[in-house]
Design an enzyme around this catalytic site. Structure first.
Site, PDB file in Angstrom:
ATOM      1  N   HIS A  80       0.775  -1.205  -0.255  1.00  0.00           N
ATOM      2  CA  HIS A  80      -0.097  -0.110   0.020  1.00  0.00           C
ATOM      3  C   HIS A  80       0.723   1.437   0.177  1.00  0.00           C
ATOM      4  CE1 HIS A  80       1.233   0.222   3.687  1.00  0.00           C
ATOM      5  NE2 HIS A  80       0.096  -0.939   4.371  1.00  0.00           N
ATOM      6  N   HIS A 126       3.870   1.326   2.269  1.00  0.00           N
ATOM      7  CA  HIS A 126       4.946   0.791   1.641  1.00  0.00           C
ATOM      8  C   HIS A 126       5.721   1.132   0.951  1.00  0.00           C
ATOM      9  CE1 HIS A 126       2.969  -3.257   2.891  1.00  0.00           C
ATOM     10  NE2 HIS A 126       3.922  -3.384   3.666  1.00  0.00           N
ATOM     11  N   GLN A 147       6.169 -15.316  11.814  1.00  0.00           N
ATOM     12  CA  GLN A 147       5.951 -14.620  13.188  1.00  0.00           C
ATOM     13  C   GLN A 147       4.528 -14.876  12.514  1.00  0.00           C
ATOM     14  OE1 GLN A 147       7.720 -11.487   9.612  1.00  0.00           O
ATOM     15  NE2 GLN A 147       5.758 -10.389  10.232  1.00  0.00           N
ATOM     16  N   LYS A 162       4.842   2.453  12.159  1.00  0.00           N
ATOM     17  CA  LYS A 162       3.248   2.103  11.872  1.00  0.00           C
ATOM     18  C   LYS A 162       3.693   0.884  13.712  1.00  0.00           C
ATOM     19  CE  LYS A 162       0.238  -0.421  10.191  1.00  0.00           C
ATOM     20  NZ  LYS A 162       0.750  -1.799  10.701  1.00  0.00           N
ATOM     21  N   SER A 167      -2.574  -0.114   6.540  1.00  0.00           N
ATOM     22  CA  SER A 167      -2.138  -1.556   6.261  1.00  0.00           C
ATOM     23  C   SER A 167      -2.853  -2.625   5.732  1.00  0.00           C
ATOM     24  CB  SER A 167      -2.775  -1.702   8.137  1.00  0.00           C
ATOM     25  OG  SER A 167      -2.679  -3.315   8.366  1.00  0.00           O
TER      26      SER A 167
HETATM   27  O1  PAF Z   1       6.385  -5.568   8.830  1.00  0.00           O
HETATM   28  C1  PAF Z   1       6.773  -6.179   8.199  1.00  0.00           C
HETATM   29  O2  PAF Z   1       5.420  -6.584   6.844  1.00  0.00           O
HETATM   30  C2  PAF Z   1       7.247  -7.759   8.398  1.00  0.00           C
HETATM   31  O3  PAF Z   1       7.251  -7.632   9.221  1.00  0.00           O
HETATM   32  C3  PAF Z   1       8.684  -7.832   8.332  1.00  0.00           C
HETATM   33  C4  PAF Z   1      10.220  -6.771   9.112  1.00  0.00           C
HETATM   34  C5  PAF Z   1       9.029  -7.887   6.790  1.00  0.00           C
HETATM   35  C6  PAF Z   1       9.036  -9.077   8.449  1.00  0.00           C
HETATM   36  O4  PAF Z   1       8.963 -10.173   8.129  1.00  0.00           O
END
Ligand code: PAF
Length: 287
Positions: free
Chosen positions: A36, A39, A63, A155, A190
């Protein structure tokens, strides 16, 4: 120059090393795709401040503590690639877990590394293991790209602290934290916003006013962490919106729990769940 699209971290590592041999400064934006304007503001800055700009797209399963959340995470590679090209990205790379962790045999579990001091509290309380997973993949991404400037959005405030610790530990890259990009309503951009329906979106739009309520309270002299927290929670009181946390921290003296003494500096941080969607946001109060 056409954007190069590489399908392995090993190829990306070679490209980055060639850029450095050519004395080019590299700007790097790590992402999980579904890009978005937030980024893209990082990509623009990475392109402006460096000779070569690269982006990674990898939805890191390490994650996601909830497999359903991993499955539901938005994906749109075609649009991501088109947007990166339009914003002047030189190289984008992807990969899979085997490629990022070649030393781990198929079927074996990848051990995550502890996120460290700044990983304690807040996100850890509600997403145990999440920041460990972030630290683990980000270390691989940093080692893939090597010496560079890397751009993260504010963020994900606690994430920026964890990855800054990591960069200090390994000696590179230089971490640049960039301002949160918001819709006109104040809602922080987001990738997860696309998962909200209209009613949920209007609830999500309560998050920024709640942060501003803490900002106003701070501006009129309030320094008690409990009262600043209560000011945010009052604004978030709405059916369908579940507050995970709405707290303040001293950004230079991180504590897992709400600080107990009056603050000299403060970052207000919020995490909420609206239906199945989790959103986070934050605001510095003393600047
Ligand atoms: O913020 C994110 O999009 C993710 O946590 C990252 C830093 C790419 C790690 O997977």
């Amino acid at each position: 120059m056409d954007m190069l699209h590489l399908n392995s971290p090993a190829e990306a590592e070679r490209w980055c090393s060639e850029q450095r041999d050519l004395r080019k400064a590299i700007g790097f934006v790590p992402t999980m795709g579904s890009l978005h304007k937030g980024h893209l503001s990082l990509v623009d800055r990475a392109c402006q401040e460096n000779d070569a700009c690269c982006v990674s797209i990898f939805i890191n399963p390490l994650q996601f503590e909830d497999p359903e959340d991993f499955k539901a995470y938005p994906r749109d590679t075609e649009s991501d690639l088109a947007q990166l090209k339009a914003h002047g990205c030189d190289m984008v790379f992807m990969g899979n877990l085997n490629q990022f962790f070649p030393e781990v045999s198929d079927g074996d579990e990848i051990e995550t590394l502890p996120a460290g001091h700044h990983g304690a509290g807040l996100e850890e309380r509600f997403r145990p293991g999440h920041l460990d997973g972030v630290r683990t993949i980000v270390e691989r991404l940093f080692r893939t790209v090597g010496r560079s400037r890397v751009y993260f959005g504010e963020k994900d405030f606690q994430q920026t602290l964890v990855v800054s610790d990591l960069a200090r530990e390994i000696g590179y890259p230089e971490v640049v934290v960039c301002p949160t990009v918001r819709e006109d309503s104040g809602l922080a951009l987001s990738s997860r916003n696309v998962l909200l329906d209209a009613e949920e979106k209007s609830q999500a739009q309560l998050i920024y006013p709640a942060l501003l309520a803490a900002y106003d309270a701070w501006s009129t002299g309030e320094r008690d962490p409990e009262i600043l927290s209560a000011a945010m929670i009052k604004h978030l009181d709405h059916d369908g919106l579940m507050v995970e946390y709405a707290e303040v921290r001293d950004p230079y003296n991180w504590t897992p729990q709400l600080p107990v003494t009056p603050l000299e500096r403060a970052q207000a941080l919020i995490a909420v769940r609206i239906g199945s969607v989790r959103l986070i946001d934050n605001l510095r109060l003393d600047q």
